[in-house]
Design a protein around this motif. Structure first.
Motif, mmCIF file in Angstrom:
data_model
loop_
_atom_site.group_PDB
_atom_site.id
_atom_site.type_symbol
_atom_site.label_atom_id
_atom_site.label_comp_id
_atom_site.label_asym_id
_atom_site.label_seq_id
_atom_site.Cartn_x
_atom_site.Cartn_y
_atom_site.Cartn_z
ATOM 1 N N ARG A 1 37.277 31.986 42.955
ATOM 2 C CA ARG A 1 36.250 31.965 44.002
ATOM 3 C C ARG A 1 35.689 30.572 44.256
ATOM 4 N N GLY A 2 35.966 29.649 43.336
ATOM 5 C CA GLY A 2 35.502 28.278 43.554
ATOM 6 C C GLY A 2 34.433 27.861 42.563
ATOM 7 N N PRO A 3 34.195 26.537 42.442
ATOM 8 C CA PRO A 3 33.272 26.008 41.427
ATOM 9 C C PRO A 3 31.832 26.476 41.583
ATOM 10 N N GLU A 4 31.438 26.895 42.794
ATOM 11 C CA GLU A 4 30.060 27.370 42.971
ATOM 12 C C GLU A 4 29.807 28.674 42.234
ATOM 13 N N TYR A 5 30.867 29.350 41.770
ATOM 14 C CA TYR A 5 30.711 30.626 41.073
ATOM 15 C C TYR A 5 30.901 30.524 39.558
ATOM 16 N N GLY A 6 31.169 29.349 39.036
ATOM 17 C CA GLY A 6 31.325 29.228 37.598
ATOM 18 C C GLY A 6 32.149 28.030 37.197
ATOM 19 N N VAL A 7 32.444 27.961 35.904
ATOM 20 C CA VAL A 7 33.121 26.794 35.354
ATOM 21 C C VAL A 7 34.618 26.855 35.598
ATOM 22 N N ASP A 8 35.247 25.707 35.535
ATOM 23 C CA ASP A 8 36.692 25.598 35.687
ATOM 24 C C ASP A 8 37.375 26.080 34.408
ATOM 25 N N GLY A 9 38.668 26.390 34.504
ATOM 26 C CA GLY A 9 39.400 26.741 33.304
ATOM 27 C C GLY A 9 40.110 28.069 33.344
ATOM 28 N N GLY A 10 40.138 28.732 34.485
ATOM 29 C CA GLY A 10 40.864 29.984 34.607
ATOM 30 C C GLY A 10 40.133 31.187 34.024
ATOM 31 N N PRO A 11 40.790 32.364 34.030
ATOM 32 C CA PRO A 11 40.155 33.603 33.549
ATOM 33 C C PRO A 11 39.636 33.505 32.118
ATOM 34 N N GLU A 12 40.329 32.723 31.275
ATOM 35 C CA GLU A 12 39.878 32.566 29.894
ATOM 36 C C GLU A 12 38.484 31.972 29.836
ATOM 37 N N ALA A 13 38.146 31.133 30.829
ATOM 38 C CA ALA A 13 36.868 30.423 30.811
ATOM 39 C C ALA A 13 35.750 31.204 31.480
ATOM 40 N N ASP A 14 36.042 31.910 32.590
ATOM 41 C CA ASP A 14 34.957 32.527 33.358
ATOM 42 C C ASP A 14 35.510 33.614 34.272
ATOM 43 N N GLU A 15 35.243 34.892 33.948
ATOM 44 C CA GLU A 15 35.740 35.987 34.786
ATOM 45 C C GLU A 15 34.763 36.370 35.888
ATOM 46 N N ASP A 16 33.674 35.597 36.048
ATOM 47 C CA ASP A 16 32.827 35.761 37.234
ATOM 48 C C ASP A 16 33.370 34.892 38.370
ATOM 49 N N ARG A 17 33.815 33.723 37.993
ATOM 50 C CA ARG A 17 34.446 32.859 39.005
ATOM 51 C C ARG A 17 35.863 33.353 39.318
ATOM 52 N N TYR A 18 36.614 33.686 38.287
ATOM 53 C CA TYR A 18 37.995 34.149 38.460
ATOM 54 C C TYR A 18 37.996 35.682 38.398
ATOM 55 N N ILE A 19 38.175 36.308 39.557
ATOM 56 C CA ILE A 19 38.064 37.761 39.672
ATOM 57 C C ILE A 19 39.444 38.410 39.596
ATOM 58 N N GLU A 20 39.598 39.371 38.672
ATOM 59 C CA GLU A 20 40.862 40.103 38.583
ATOM 60 C C GLU A 20 41.017 41.016 39.798
ATOM 61 N N ILE A 21 42.173 40.927 40.455
ATOM 62 C CA ILE A 21 42.402 41.776 41.630
ATOM 63 C C ILE A 21 43.613 42.694 41.476
ATOM 64 N N TRP A 22 44.507 42.389 40.519
ATOM 65 C CA TRP A 22 45.718 43.216 40.404
ATOM 66 C C TRP A 22 46.181 43.191 38.957
ATOM 67 N N ASN A 23 46.569 44.354 38.445
ATOM 68 C CA ASN A 23 47.096 44.458 37.085
ATOM 69 C C ASN A 23 48.492 45.081 37.151
ATOM 70 N N LEU A 24 49.473 44.348 36.634
ATOM 71 C CA LEU A 24 50.857 44.832 36.618
ATOM 72 C C LEU A 24 51.190 45.262 35.196
ATOM 73 N N VAL A 25 51.372 46.566 34.993
ATOM 74 C CA VAL A 25 51.659 47.103 33.662
ATOM 75 C C VAL A 25 53.161 47.305 33.510
ATOM 76 N N PHE A 26 53.707 46.684 32.460
ATOM 77 C CA PHE A 26 55.127 46.823 32.170
ATOM 78 C C PHE A 26 55.277 47.876 31.062
ATOM 79 N N MET A 27 55.443 49.118 31.466
ATOM 80 C CA MET A 27 55.428 50.236 30.534
ATOM 81 C C MET A 27 56.789 50.326 29.835
ATOM 82 N N GLN A 28 56.847 49.848 28.601
ATOM 83 C CA GLN A 28 58.136 49.768 27.929
ATOM 84 C C GLN A 28 58.143 50.323 26.513
ATOM 85 N N ASN A 29 56.949 50.611 25.942
ATOM 86 C CA ASN A 29 56.866 51.061 24.551
ATOM 87 C C ASN A 29 56.122 52.389 24.445
#
Length: 885
Positions: free
Chosen positions: A178-206
């Motif tokens: 969403r950009g620096p105005e919403y939180g710190v840099d560094g990807g989802p590991e750093a800030d999940e308010d700035r980096y919003i999850e929108i899609w989850n791909l599940v590899f069902m294998q086990n």
């Protein structure tokens, strides 16, 4: 980009890629682990678990979902909803990781003109499971995501399972920056308010084993087939593509907030506390709408309790924002307007939904009034004891037992100059949640093991021939006993026989299973007492071997009990007629909520908020029997689902139908429904239908019961004989019986009242003589009386009041009790002078209650109660004496 367009682009993207579009299932599914569907893959669980073979290799859907684990947290965060739409694409042994990744990426980054979402690639980050090098390689080398935009995460974040033993596997999540105005840099590991999850791909294998939590279970090994389950959050993508700050400001929810501003006079974005309330209103209005659409009605348990809680939180939040009148009609109406383009069935069900919501708000208004009175009593007690803090226990009792919201309790406490012991309240709430969570975990269980039937589902699906015949030649393709496959079964064994074809109807659609028998040429017999479906394709014939021995592969004849089938057909077809009659009398919103029919009897649940009148029941019965008398042909036709709906066939939105459906039509437009049950050929074959009555089976749901055929005839015969006997007793024609009986009842009531008045007058007339029994204990005058058997509470209270007045010039206590028959009523009256000395009627009636198996309460000067053990009457009076001494 409007939310409805986002939905359409998603579906079209995957349909063009060869996926089968699957409509959303109802929010309410028969699943032991779920109150509501909470993920897009839930309707596909039988395929992932191997219980059913899918009719397609790839599919796409936009599934309605509800998650209610943290209702109290709604609105505090700005990206979570209780209701949400999960867009998904699924592969059952077809494409795997590379296909799933490329499908998602092409939709997200594809141009608007080409049907994509037009998201700049540099805005997207992805995560993969720690050791999933394959997924990492696809993202980096085949899609072209920069290394610094790919992060590896552990099992808690990037490994998926259902929470119980079953399929599992690593997943890859896509995040939007969403950009620096919403939180710190560094990807989802750093800030999940700035980096919003929108899609989850599940590899069902086990396949996972037992365990709890997201990362404390054993991986048992690989699945036979690798599957794909993905989920894209429609609401999250919508707020990003619409350029607003959160999910509450999208085109689906902001209109509800606007309506709430008009109703309350408050303004959104003015302060944090009010903003939370506005979000609660918007979220819960939509969730409540969708739950009611799928047939949920407010109640005090399970799904109905969740709905009740949501609706009452709307009312509570609106009141705290300043609303004075009723609000649900308007708020849920606005939610309906925003959601109808995606769910057109809302329009067809709106009147029913509205009626349920309005009735619940009226009921809650009464609860609030009662709660305010209880609060006033608790506040007065606290102040009389010199306290400035209302106990957390009292606040919790108001909240938990009486449904009184804690926010209103806090607000009223502040107005009364009190505070709430919030720590004690929170402690009791936490204990209640812990109990509820433990109960939920206790109920949660692994999925039923249906693997013993899997080979039959895949290779030997049952062909049902019972629409046209009552007996059919079959082959026993399998035998199951005690949950295990066996090659043979002997006399006395309980078995489940699997046939290649059968005329016996398996229980479904409210119709009970056929009874019958399966016989072989050499005289082996199984008496069938139940038939159930597994995986929608396999009929299990359950019964006991009553002669000979059965072996897998043997030829046999399956025979339906003709008498049973005839009665079942009558009742099931009568159910259709009663449904049509109900809608004719009550309106088109009186739709089915469940049914059960067996030979000669039916019950039909329908959505309606009011008790039916005697005249309405008469009309329903008359219209039903007129349809029987018209001898209409009962026509059954198979046709595509959409064609059936277009023709006006009734369909329940809580049901999952195939592409081709069976339509049962009776009398042209009179009755046309989707139904897989067995029916008579002409309506006249039903015979007479007798409506027994109707009653409530839950908020907004009524139940009507009826007899059909010979059972109806027998019922009417019994009623006729009863009427003839009464006519003889009253020496009057049967037509005059209602008036005669009513007149006799009025005379009886008058006589009972006169007798009661005489007894009361006699009690009061003898009041002065009772004073002779009074004696002094310490400095208090005590009068305790065991009154004549049969004396009721009203008379006891009147006498206590009279005697207390006669002793009002001194400290006095009057205790009266009687054996009232089923109950033991008692009253204690205390003069003001005795109250000043510390004697309280409420304390004394509790002592009496302990002796007679009851309880009581009241004011210091007058209290009452009742018990159930008359043998303790003398002990109760002695307890008062002892206490005064």
């Amino acid at each position: 980009m409007q939310t409805h367009e986002i939905r359409n682009r998603f579906i079209q993207h995957f349909v063009k890629a060869g996926h089968t579009e699957v409509p959303s299932a109802s929010l309410v599914l028969d699943d032991p682990n779920l109150l509501f569907v909470n993920a897009g893959m839930v309707p596909f669980k039988p395929y992932f678990l191997g219980h059913q073979t899918p009719e397609f290799n790839t599919a796409t859907s936009i599934q309605k979902c509800v998650r209610t684990l943290d209702i109290e947290e709604v609105g505090i965060t700005t990206r979570h909803n209780t209701f949400f739409q999960m867009a998904g694409n699924f592969s059952f042994g077809d494409y795997f990781k590379e296909g799933a990744i490329k499908h998602a990426w092409s939709l997200l980054t594809g141009s608007i003109e080409d049907g994509g979402f037009g998201i700049p690639a540099e805005k997207l980050w992805v995560t993969v499971y720690l050791d999933d090098d394959e997924a990492h390689d696809i993202w980096a080398n085949k899609v072209g995501v920069p290394e610094d935009h790919i992060q590896r995460r552990g099992m808690a974040d990037n490994y998926w399972s259902m929470g119980v033993p079953g399929p599992c596997g690593p997943c890859s999540e896509i995040f939007y920056d969403r950009g620096p105005e919403y939180g710190v840099d560094g990807g989802p590991e750093a800030d999940e308010d700035r980096y919003i999850e929108i899609w989850n791909l599940v590899f069902m294998q086990n396949e996972r084993g037992e365990g709890t939590g997201k990362d404390s279970f054993e991986i048992l090994g690989p699945l036979p087939k690798q599957n794909i389950d993905t989920g894209m959050g429609i609401e999250r993508v919508a707020f990003l593509l619409q350029g607003v700050d959160n999910v509450y400001e999208t085109d689906l929810l902001r209109p509800v907030i606007n309506a709430a501003e008009e109703l309350t006079g408050s303004t959104y974005n003015a302060n944090h506390a009010d903003d939370i309330r506005f979000r609660v209103i918007a979220d819960h209005s939509r969730t409540g709408l969708m739950l009611m659409l799928d047939g949920v009605t407010p109640s005090n348990s399970d799904r109905g309790y969740i709905l009740r809680r949501l609706l009452r939180r709307i009312v509570r939040s609106a009141r705290l924002l300043g609303a004075k009148g009723e609000v649900l009609d308007r708020l849920i109406g606005v939610a309906a307007e925003t959601m109808t383009p995606s769910y057109p069935e809302i329009a067809d069900n709106w009147e029913r939904i509205r009626r349920v919501a309005v009735a619940e708000e009226k009921a809650f208004t009464k609860t609030l009034a009662a709660g305010e009175e209880l609060f006033a009593q608790a506040a007065t007690k606290a102040k009389s004891e010199g306290k400035t803090i209302l106990s957390g226990h009292d606040a919790f009792t108001l909240h938990d037992t009486h449904g009184f919201p804690i926010d209103l309790t806090i607000e009223m406490a502040e107005e009364a100059g009190l505070t709430i012991d919030r720590a004690e309240f929170d402690r009791e709430m936490a204990e209640q949640r812990a109990r509820a969570k433990a109960d939920s975990q206790a109920k949660k269980k692994s999925h039923t093991d249906l693997h013993v039937y899997r080979e039959f589902i895949d290779n030997n699906p049952t062909v049902f021939t019972g629409y046209d015949r009552l007996a059919d030649e079959s082959t026993v393709v399998g035998i199951v006993s005690g949950g295990e496959k066996t090659s043979s079964a002997s006399e006395g064994e309980e078995v489940e026989l699997i046939l290649d074809r059968t005329p016996l109807y398996a229980e479904s659609g409210g119709q009970m299973a056929d009874r019958g028998r399966i016989v072989t040429a050499d005289g082996a017999i199984v008496d069938i007492n139940d038939v159930q479906k597994v995986g929608k394709k396999l009929w299990l014939h359950k019964g006991i071997v009553t002669a000979g021995e059965f072996a897998a592969g043997v030829a046999a004849e399956a025979q339906v009990d003709e008498k049973w089938r005839h009665g079942a057909r009558q009742a099931h077809t009568a159910t259709h007629l009663i449904h049509a009659a109900l809608r004719e009398v009550l309106g088109q919103t009186a739709t089915q909520a469940g049914s059960m029919n067996k030979p000669g009897y039916l019950r039909f649940d329908f959505k309606y908020g009011e008790q039916l009148t005697a005249d309405q029941l008469r009309q329903i019965e008359e219209i039903t029997n007129e349809a029987v008398d018209r001898d209409w042909a009962v026509n059954t036709t198979e046709m595509p689902l959409e064609e059936a709906k277009a023709a006006g066939a009734m369909a329940l939105f809580s049901e999952n139908y195939g592409d081709v459906v069976r339509v049962v039509e009776i009398g042209g437009p009179f009755s046309m429904e989707l139904c897989g049950g067995t029916h008579v050929a002409h309506s006249s074959q039903i015979g007479p239908v007798s409506v027994l009555g109707e009653a409530s089976v839950g908020s907004g749901v009524r139940r009507i019961e009826a007899y059909s055929g010979l059972d109806s005839f027998r019922y009417l015969t019994t009623e006729r004989l009863l009427a003839e006997r009464l006519a003889t007793e009253f020496k009057a024609p049967s037509a005059e019986l209602p008036d005669r009986i009513a007149a006799l009842a009025d005379k009886l009531k008058a006589a009972e009242k006169q007798l009661a008045d005489l007894k009361a007058g006699q009690l009061l007339a003898n009041a002065a003589s009772h004073l002779d029994s009074a004696r002094t204990i310490g400095d208090v005058t005590y009068l305790g009386l065991n009154l004549p058997a049969g004396t009721g509470m009203k008379d006891i209270r009147s006498l206590a009041t009279d005697l207390s007045k006669r002793l009002a010039d001194r400290p006095s206590v009057v205790a009266l009790i009687a054996d009232g028959g089923q109950k033991v009523p008692f009253v204690v009256a205390v003069s003001d002078q005795a109250v000043d000395k510390g004697v309280k009627a409420g304390n004394l009636v509790k002592l009496m209650g302990e002796k007679v198996g009851g309880k009581g309460g009241g004011k210091p000067s007058m209290a009452q109660g009742s018990g159930s053990d008359a043998s303790g009457i003398e002990a109760a009076l002695a307890a008062i004496e002892s206490e005064l001494a």
